[in-house]
Design an enzyme around this catalytic site. Structure first.
Site, PDB file in Angstrom:
ATOM      1  N   PHE A 129      85.267 -11.961  85.719  1.00 56.55           N
ATOM      2  CA  PHE A 129      86.475 -12.272  85.906  1.00 56.55           C
ATOM      3  C   PHE A 129      87.049 -11.662  86.851  1.00 56.55           C
ATOM      4  O   PHE A 129      88.205 -10.939  85.955  1.00 56.55           O
ATOM      5  CB  PHE A 129      86.420 -13.255  84.313  1.00 56.55           C
ATOM      6  CG  PHE A 129      88.398 -14.254  84.679  1.00 56.55           C
ATOM      7  CD1 PHE A 129      88.204 -15.444  85.176  1.00 56.55           C
ATOM      8  CD2 PHE A 129      89.517 -13.452  84.867  1.00 56.55           C
ATOM      9  CE1 PHE A 129      89.305 -16.213  85.159  1.00 56.55           C
ATOM     10  CE2 PHE A 129      90.761 -14.298  85.651  1.00 56.55           C
ATOM     11  CZ  PHE A 129      90.071 -15.539  85.761  1.00 56.55           C
ATOM     12  N   ASP A 221      88.901  -2.715  87.074  1.00 54.48           N
ATOM     13  CA  ASP A 221      89.830  -3.809  87.061  1.00 54.48           C
ATOM     14  C   ASP A 221      90.021  -3.978  85.489  1.00 54.48           C
ATOM     15  O   ASP A 221      89.851  -4.031  84.875  1.00 54.48           O
ATOM     16  CB  ASP A 221      89.300  -5.043  87.252  1.00 54.48           C
ATOM     17  CG  ASP A 221      89.904  -6.042  87.188  1.00 54.48           C
ATOM     18  OD1 ASP A 221      90.922  -6.027  86.304  1.00 54.48           O
ATOM     19  OD2 ASP A 221      89.499  -7.894  87.029  1.00 54.48           O
ATOM     20  N   LYS A 250      99.074  -8.312  83.894  1.00 53.20           N
ATOM     21  CA  LYS A 250      99.211  -8.019  81.974  1.00 53.20           C
ATOM     22  C   LYS A 250     100.321  -7.717  81.565  1.00 53.20           C
ATOM     23  O   LYS A 250     101.049  -7.842  81.374  1.00 53.20           O
ATOM     24  CB  LYS A 250      97.713  -8.388  81.843  1.00 53.20           C
ATOM     25  CG  LYS A 250      96.934  -9.804  82.051  1.00 53.20           C
ATOM     26  CD  LYS A 250      95.803  -9.925  80.916  1.00 53.20           C
ATOM     27  CE  LYS A 250      94.938 -11.087  81.435  1.00 53.20           C
ATOM     28  NZ  LYS A 250      95.405 -12.461  81.403  1.00 53.20           N
TER      29      LYS A 250
END
Length: 401
Positions: A129, A221, A250
């Site tokens: 994702f 990532d 995040k």
């Protein structure tokens, strides 16, 4: 009154008034232990004094000027991040999807810059994702997320997760074909949305060597697993490698929207003025928040404390799993842990059950419940989490008996 908010989220009928450390509190005073952290965002919990003071001070000085001008706060955070990662340059944006998309643009642009414009394919892992923009849906291996949004952009392909032999075959075949097409391999060291699934030990080190062998870039990532969640500021640290490009977001500003991409001088040289940009990215408010988070994470003993608490949680979860053979397994890394239940136990049911015990968690794929407590969670709070989870598991076992 009809809800005017678009219905693209399956929202839970629960709202909070304020937060205190690892806790969220409703307007009526009900307290919930937050083991979701806004999906890995509230790295320092709620109302951490360092973050509150940093934002309050900056809010009274300057919020936004755009990237038309120098932003000294941005330069300071860029220096902190590149120093920690062992890289040279930083670009700031607003979210994880923007960070991964910018990482892809940098890899393709750098290939173009060195005369290999035909190398534009980005290889990603099955189950990955990387975000919800159209390009990042193509990088993401989740057909349900793509439904109705096609066609997907060209230039993305996938390899079996954790399968170094398959990846090697793909890259070597591509390199020996006389006209290589692969610009970069993009991986999460732990797939978050994919179910808290970690790469096998040694995979990142082998991948680094393989990318060097065929001349493509390695993109890490770190959007969900980065900023201390692995027990290290960057999850690739224990492997001893240095990626060519790192995407993060995040937890970087503890709740204030910000994303960042770190890279080498070679790749950064290809990003000439006008090649990419962001209106809000790296503005003074975002940088004040990110600087406060990084300062706390860099305090002596802080990351050791995170690793100690993460071990306490993992050991407790393993004990619960061992005492209930076959009900669930534990996987993940640091404070990105997944409880993988048998197929007949929907993850949503466990999340709802925990919520009834006033513990917040996050569902993921493959019947997995993610536990993402803030890095500041205490020993007593982890003990409470394990007690509540044990009670839920007892209920599940009785129901299935």
């Amino acid at each position: 009154m009809a809800d005017a908010v678009m219905g693209n989220y399956g929202r839970i009928d629960l709202a909070f008034d304020h937060g205190e450390g690892s806790w969220l509190v409703t307007a009526t005073g009900e307290r919930y232990l937050d083991c979701a952290s806004g999906i890995a965002v509230n790295s320092l919990g709620h109302n951490h004094p360092a973050l509150v003071n940093a934002l309050r001070d900056q809010a009274g000085k300057l919020w936004h000027v755009s990237n038309l001008y120098r932003i000294p706060e941005q330069e300071e955070v860029a220096s902190m991040l590149t120093s920690l990662a062992g890289l040279d340059r930083a670009f700031f944006c607003n979210s994880g999807a923007e960070a991964t998309e910018a990482a892809v643009k940098m890899a393709r642009r750098a290939m173009h810059h060195r005369g290999e414009a035909e190398r534009f394919t980005i290889l990603c892992a099955e189950g990955a994702f990387h975000g919800r923009t159209i390009a990042m849906l193509a990088a993401t291996d989740r057909p349900a997320f793509r439904e109705g949004f096609g066609p997907m952009p060209d230039g993305f392909d996938h390899f079996p997760f954790g399968n170094m032999n398959a990846l090697r075959d793909r890259l070597i075949t591509d390199a020996e074909g006389g006209k290589p097409s692969i610009a970069a391999v993009m991986v999460e060291s732990v797939q978050g949305e994919g179910g808290a699934k970690p790469l096998p030990p040694g995979f990142l080190k082998d991948l680094r060597a393989l990318c060097d062998e065929v001349g493509c870039f390695l993109i890490a990532d770190e959007v969900q697993i980065g900023v201390g969640r692995s027990g290290h500021i960057f999850s690739f640290e224990p492997s001893g490698i240095r990626p060519d490009i790192v995407a993060m977001a995040k937890g970087l500003a503890g709740g204030f929207p910000v994303g960042a991409v770190l890279t080498t001088e070679e790749i950064a040289k290809a990003m000439t003025p006008g090649s990419h940009g962001s209106t809000f990215g790296g503005n003074p408010l975002a940088m004040a928040s990110a600087r406060a988070v990084l300062k706390v994470l860099s305090e002596k003993g802080f990351m050791e404390g995170v690793r100690l608490r993460a071990k306490q949680l993992r050991d407790g979860l393993d004990d619960l799993a061992n005492g209930r053979q076959g009900l669930f397994q534990v996987r993940g890394n640091g404070f990105l842990l997944g409880l993988v239940f048998a197929k007949e136990v929907p993850a949503g049911d466990v999340v709802a059950m925990l919520r009834r015990h006033h513990v917040l968690s996050v569902p993921a794929s493959e019947n997995t419940v993610r536990l993402l407590p803030p890095l500041t969670v205490t020993e007593d709070e982890i003990t409470l989490l394990l007690t509540c989870l044990g009670n839920c598991l007892d209920t599940l076992e009785k129901a299935s008996a």
